[in-house]
Design an enzyme around this catalytic site. Structure first.
Site, mmCIF file in Angstrom:
data_model
loop_
_atom_site.group_PDB
_atom_site.id
_atom_site.type_symbol
_atom_site.label_atom_id
_atom_site.label_comp_id
_atom_site.label_asym_id
_atom_site.label_seq_id
_atom_site.Cartn_x
_atom_site.Cartn_y
_atom_site.Cartn_z
ATOM 1 N NE ARG A 83 -10.721 15.621 10.352
ATOM 2 C CZ ARG A 83 -10.770 16.241 11.537
ATOM 3 N NH1 ARG A 83 -10.106 15.766 12.572
ATOM 4 N NH2 ARG A 83 -11.472 17.335 11.681
ATOM 5 C CE1 TYR A 137 3.584 3.586 -8.600
ATOM 6 C CE2 TYR A 137 3.335 4.893 -6.610
ATOM 7 C CZ TYR A 137 2.838 4.448 -7.823
ATOM 8 O OH TYR A 137 1.599 4.854 -8.221
ATOM 9 C CG ASP A 209 5.160 0.024 -2.055
ATOM 10 O OD1 ASP A 209 4.303 -0.879 -2.105
ATOM 11 O OD2 ASP A 209 5.074 1.080 -2.716
ATOM 12 C CE LYS A 234 -1.755 0.384 -8.101
ATOM 13 N NZ LYS A 234 -0.432 0.729 -7.652
HETATM 14 C C1 LIG Z 1 0.241 1.953 -7.413
HETATM 15 C C2 LIG Z 1 1.341 1.858 -6.432
HETATM 16 C C3 LIG Z 1 1.376 2.674 -5.305
HETATM 17 C C4 LIG Z 1 0.406 3.823 -5.116
HETATM 18 O O1 LIG Z 1 -0.873 3.459 -4.946
HETATM 19 P P1 LIG Z 1 -2.121 4.429 -5.306
HETATM 20 O O2 LIG Z 1 -3.212 3.746 -4.592
HETATM 21 O O3 LIG Z 1 -2.227 4.390 -6.793
HETATM 22 O O4 LIG Z 1 -1.813 5.776 -4.783
HETATM 23 C C5 LIG Z 1 2.370 2.487 -4.381
HETATM 24 N N1 LIG Z 1 3.311 1.554 -4.560
HETATM 25 C C6 LIG Z 1 3.326 0.744 -5.640
HETATM 26 C C7 LIG Z 1 4.404 -0.262 -5.762
HETATM 27 C C8 LIG Z 1 2.350 0.881 -6.615
HETATM 28 O O5 LIG Z 1 2.398 0.136 -7.710
#
Ligand SMILES: *Cc1c(COP(=O)(O)O)cnc(C)c1O
Length: 423
Positions: A83, A137, A209, A234
């Site tokens: 973990r 988001y 973010d 992403k």
């Molecule tokens: C896709 C996304 C997330 C979440 O990511 P996941 O890996 O899909 O959980 C968070 N913030 C933004 C701006 C995103 O586009």
């Protein structure tokens, strides 16, 4: 990397000590060079270029004294139990930390949403107020109004572009603010340095973010934020085949992130960490290419009669471009546009006619994607469409531009616009 491998191979166990973080790393290198060299500690990679995939839950100890010692110490880069990861995940943590100026460390999460939850749970307690910019988001918004409310946290949404209103919304109970720039779907570029400075002045923790820009395009901690989050799904993953998230912070907050992630049992697989590390090496190439293509496509869309607004901060004259130009050193292929006075059916004809763009969530992959969006449903502090717009211009399309040739994507969109005019 000039250092030679120095594996200590005593009685079959590899001795691993602390993660190396940013210590001793050369300053002033370009993004390509930084990405190639990040997280390549010879202690983790051995004599090969990439760290092996350590599939491990149990870590064996030499004897009970070593077991006791391993249990007592909880530091980065120390074996304990699966973990807390193994060298494959630690190498990815080190790489991300080295790419994030000001970070003491990076925590990995099973998704970007888990990273947002992990960071918010690390800093918030019952009775606290969380400010969230209105362009957040959607899962962030839902977390703030759902899960966090259940745990006694109050969420207040603020206009992402109104600095005075932001400061006026801070009260003694305000503990943290969630920023996101450019905002999801509508792409507003926030004055993050100003917002983060106001937050700090009031003792409020600022969380960004930073999935869109990555630290290559916007070093969020250096610009004043306290915690920076990415969905590694992403750009870092980049190939639409893994899900992961990260959060990085300075010393004391990094400790809180780490402690909370351990308490919640957040862990990522070594196979996914190896895939993420592999993709990380080409991230600046992919970002440069998709940024260039996105700009070309945004310029082309700007000249189309069917388009009312192009929401692309890369585009000179578009909303947020000046702020983007001031604060960012890079971009990516994600942007939106708003149709001029069409309805939902027309928009579906457009998107359904596209052959090179996939229809699907996520972004930052090598392949281009298109989705319809109606931001009005995700707003509570700011009107959408904005008052200055024609009220009929409300149906949006979000594009994630991948690595295809931009002229082919433009031809595909041309076909889509032609299909939109069907009866
Ligand atoms: C896709 C996304 C997330 C979440 O990511 P996941 O890996 O899909 O959980 C968070 N913030 C933004 C701006 C995103 O586009």
């Amino acid at each position: 990397m000039g250092r030679r491998p120095r594996h200590t191979q005593g009685n079959g166990a590899i001795t691993l000590t602390m993660g190396k973080g940013t210590k001793g790393k050369k300053q002033g290198l370009g993004n390509g060079t930084r990405l190639v060299n990040a997280g390549r500690d010879p202690e983790y990679t051995g004599a090969v270029v990439n760290p092996p995939v350590w599939r491990a839950s149990t870590h064996l100890y030499a004897d009970t004294a070593a077991l006791k010692d391993g249990t007592r110490h909880n530091e980065d880069g120390r074996f304990f139990y699966g973990r807390r990861g193994a060298p494959t995940q630690w190498a990815l943590c080190d790489a991300l930390t080295e790419l994030e100026p000001g970070a003491a460390g990076t925590v990995l999460y099973p998704s970007g949403v888990a990273a947002i939850a992990g960071a918010l749970m690390a800093v918030l307690s019952p009775g606290d107020v969380l400010l969230v910019t209105d362009n957040a988001y959607e899962p962030t918004r839902n977390m703030a109004t759902g899960l966090l409310r259940r745990f006694g946290v109050e969420a207040r949404f603020v206009d992402p572009l109104d600095i005075d209103a932001f400061e006026a919304n801070i009260c003694p109970a305000t503990k943290a603010v969630m920023l996101e720039s450019p905002g999801s779907l509508t792409m507003e570029v926030q004055d993050i340095p100003a917002l983060a400075a106001i937050a700090r002045k009031h003792g409020v923790i600022s969380i960004a973010d930073n999935t869109w820009a990555t630290p290559l395009g916007f070093p969020a901690l250096e610009r004043g934020c306290d915690i920076t989050i990415m969905s590694l799904t992403k750009h870092v993953g980049g190939h639409s085949d893994l899900m992961m998230g990260s959060a990085a912070a300075r010393g004391d907050l990094y400790g809180k992130l780490r402690q909370t992630a351990q308490a919640l049992g957040h862990v990522v697989s070594p196979d996914d960490a190896a895939l993420a590390l592999r993709s990380l090496r080409t991230m600046s190439l992919r970002l440069e290419r998709s940024t260039q293509s996105a700009l070309a496509i945004a310029k082309w869309l700007e000249g189309r009669d069917e388009v009312a607004h192009v929401l692309c901060p890369l585009l000179p004259g578009a909303p947020g471009h000046e702020m983007w130009n001031r604060d960012f050193t890079g971009g990516c292929g994600l942007f939106s546009f708003i149709l001029k006075g069409r309805d939902q059916a027309a928009r579906s004809w457009l998107i359904d006619a596209l052959e090179l763009f996939g229809i699907g969530y996520s972004w930052g992959g090598y392949e281009s994607l298109a989705i319809p969006f109606d931001p009005a449903v995700n707003r509570s502090a700011t009107p959408f469409p904005p008052l200055a717009w024609d009220a009929g211009d409300r149906y949006g399309v979000r594009l994630s531009i991948g690595l295809e040739d931009p002229q082919d994507l433009i031809r595909d969109l041309e076909t889509g616009f032609a299909a939109m005019e069907q009866e």
